[in-house]
Scaffold this motif. Sequence first.
Motif, short mmCIF file in Angstrom:
data_model
loop_
_atom_site.label_atom_id
_atom_site.label_comp_id
_atom_site.label_asym_id
_atom_site.label_seq_id
_atom_site.Cartn_x
_atom_site.Cartn_y
_atom_site.Cartn_z
N GLY A 42 -5.43 -26.83 13.65
CA GLY A 42 -6.68 -26.38 13.07
C GLY A 42 -6.93 -27.13 11.76
N LEU A 43 -7.55 -26.46 10.79
CA LEU A 43 -7.78 -27.05 9.47
C LEU A 43 -6.80 -26.43 8.48
CD1 LEU A 43 -10.66 -27.37 10.96
CD2 LEU A 43 -11.53 -27.68 8.64
N ARG A 44 -6.28 -27.25 7.60
CA ARG A 44 -5.36 -26.76 6.58
C ARG A 44 -5.83 -27.20 5.20
NH1 ARG A 44 0.33 -28.89 8.71
NH2 ARG A 44 -0.97 -30.67 9.25
N LEU A 45 -5.76 -26.28 4.26
CA LEU A 45 -6.26 -26.52 2.91
C LEU A 45 -5.30 -27.39 2.13
CD1 LEU A 45 -8.45 -25.78 0.77
CD2 LEU A 45 -7.01 -23.82 0.16
N ILE A 46 -5.83 -28.45 1.52
CA ILE A 46 -5.00 -29.38 0.74
C ILE A 46 -5.06 -29.02 -0.75
CG2 ILE A 46 -4.56 -31.80 0.17
CD1 ILE A 46 -6.17 -32.57 2.67
N ALA B 1 5.12 -17.80 9.69
CA ALA B 1 4.44 -16.97 10.70
C ALA B 1 2.95 -17.29 10.69
CB ALA B 1 4.67 -15.50 10.41
N GLN B 2 2.39 -17.31 11.89
CA GLN B 2 0.97 -17.59 12.01
C GLN B 2 0.18 -16.47 11.38
OE1 GLN B 2 -0.78 -20.05 13.11
NE2 GLN B 2 0.26 -21.17 14.73
N LYS B 3 -0.78 -16.80 10.54
CA LYS B 3 -1.64 -15.78 9.96
C LYS B 3 -2.87 -15.57 10.82
CE LYS B 3 -0.13 -15.83 5.23
NZ LYS B 3 -0.54 -15.69 3.83
N ILE B 4 -3.29 -16.59 11.52
CA ILE B 4 -4.42 -16.50 12.43
C ILE B 4 -3.95 -17.00 13.79
CG2 ILE B 4 -6.68 -17.40 13.04
CD1 ILE B 4 -6.99 -15.55 10.80
N THR B 5 -4.13 -16.19 14.81
CA THR B 5 -3.69 -16.56 16.15
C THR B 5 -4.86 -16.53 17.11
OG1 THR B 5 -1.48 -15.64 15.75
CG2 THR B 5 -2.10 -16.03 18.04
N GLN B 6 -5.10 -17.67 17.73
CA GLN B 6 -6.09 -17.76 18.79
C GLN B 6 -5.32 -18.09 20.06
OE1 GLN B 6 -8.91 -20.27 15.97
NE2 GLN B 6 -10.06 -19.56 17.77
N THR B 7 -5.24 -17.15 20.96
CA THR B 7 -4.33 -17.28 22.10
C THR B 7 -4.92 -18.04 23.27
OG1 THR B 7 -5.09 -15.15 22.94
CG2 THR B 7 -3.13 -15.15 21.53
N GLN B 8 -6.19 -18.36 23.22
CA GLN B 8 -6.85 -19.04 24.33
C GLN B 8 -7.10 -20.50 23.96
OE1 GLN B 8 -9.94 -16.43 23.36
NE2 GLN B 8 -9.96 -15.36 25.32
N MET B 94 -9.48 -16.97 8.11
CA MET B 94 -9.35 -15.80 7.24
C MET B 94 -9.29 -16.23 5.78
SD MET B 94 -6.43 -12.82 7.25
CE MET B 94 -5.08 -13.96 6.99
N ARG B 95 -10.04 -15.54 4.95
CA ARG B 95 -9.94 -15.70 3.51
C ARG B 95 -9.05 -14.58 3.01
NH1 ARG B 95 -10.91 -12.00 -0.11
NH2 ARG B 95 -13.00 -11.60 0.68
N GLU B 96 -7.89 -14.96 2.47
CA GLU B 96 -6.93 -13.97 2.03
C GLU B 96 -6.78 -14.09 0.52
OE1 GLU B 96 -2.55 -12.53 3.52
OE2 GLU B 96 -2.85 -14.65 3.13
N GLY B 97 -7.19 -13.08 -0.18
CA GLY B 97 -7.10 -13.13 -1.63
C GLY B 97 -8.05 -14.14 -2.20
N GLN B 98 -8.19 -14.17 -3.47
CA GLN B 98 -9.07 -15.13 -4.14
C GLN B 98 -8.44 -15.57 -5.45
OE1 GLN B 98 -13.38 -14.41 -4.12
NE2 GLN B 98 -12.94 -12.45 -3.16
N LEU B 105 -9.19 -20.57 2.75
CA LEU B 105 -9.24 -20.20 4.15
C LEU B 105 -8.01 -20.68 4.90
CD1 LEU B 105 -12.96 -20.85 5.17
CD2 LEU B 105 -11.90 -18.81 4.19
N VAL B 106 -7.55 -19.84 5.82
CA VAL B 106 -6.49 -20.18 6.76
C VAL B 106 -7.12 -20.16 8.15
CG1 VAL B 106 -4.28 -19.50 7.74
CG2 VAL B 106 -4.72 -19.17 5.30
N PHE B 107 -6.95 -21.24 8.90
CA PHE B 107 -7.60 -21.38 10.20
C PHE B 107 -6.61 -21.18 11.33
CE2 PHE B 107 -11.89 -23.10 9.55
CZ PHE B 107 -11.87 -23.32 8.17
N GLY B 108 -7.14 -20.70 12.45
CA GLY B 108 -6.40 -20.71 13.69
C GLY B 108 -6.45 -22.08 14.33
#
Lengths: 115, 117
Positions: A42-46, B1-8, B94-98, B105-108
């Motif tokens: 996917g995309l990862r933040l740098i 551990a994966q924070k975002i999981t897209q299983t398909q 997912m945006r976790e915290g600021q 953002l963390v992406f699947g």
Amino acid sequence: DAGITQSPRHKVTETGTPVTLRCHQTENHRYMYWYRQDPGHGLRLIHYSYGVKDTDKGEVSDGYSVSRSKTEDFLLTLESATSSQTSVYFCAISAGAASRDNEQFFGPGTRLTVL
Amino acid sequence: AQKITQTQPGMFVQEKEAVTLDCTYDTSDPSYGLFWYKQPSSGEMIFLIYQGSYDQQNATEGRYSLNFQKARKSANLVISASQLGDSAMYFCAMREGQVQGAQKLVFGQGTRLTINP
């Protein structure tokens, strides 16, 4: 469409050379981000910036540095490019905290190949 | 551990059918946000929909809706009446915290959706 441009759009370089990617926005948004996209990840933040001269590391910051001397420009530098940095790089901007009206807009991407 | 999981990894759907793309997330932060982006073959990232963790109702944007089940930590994207132009890669994030208001953002890994005529 949000006014975000990235330059260059494509670049091929050799291992060990320095590379700078530029992100330019015309939206006057406070926040700017650099991501990389690789197959299977996917995309990862740098790195990201929350204001002029205010930057911080993201998830995959090793080997990268950034600078933001003006609101509209965010530069990503690979001091000594490696083959593992071959990727598509996306710049993104946001006006504020995440909300329905504050989504993150992405630039068109830069495809970087390190030989 | 994966924070975002897209299983398909991939889905194939007939045109005009509804489609659900799965996304589960993992966080201990009570304040978070969930996004869906579309990436067509041309490569650009297109924002589709946003759901805040404190939002009481599921988000909707035209043909897109987000089925937010907080207790199950799931944020599935539903596309109604699919069209050929919906064929693309779809990413849940997912945006976790600021930090100073920045959206980290963390992406699947994405789901490739193909709409068949």
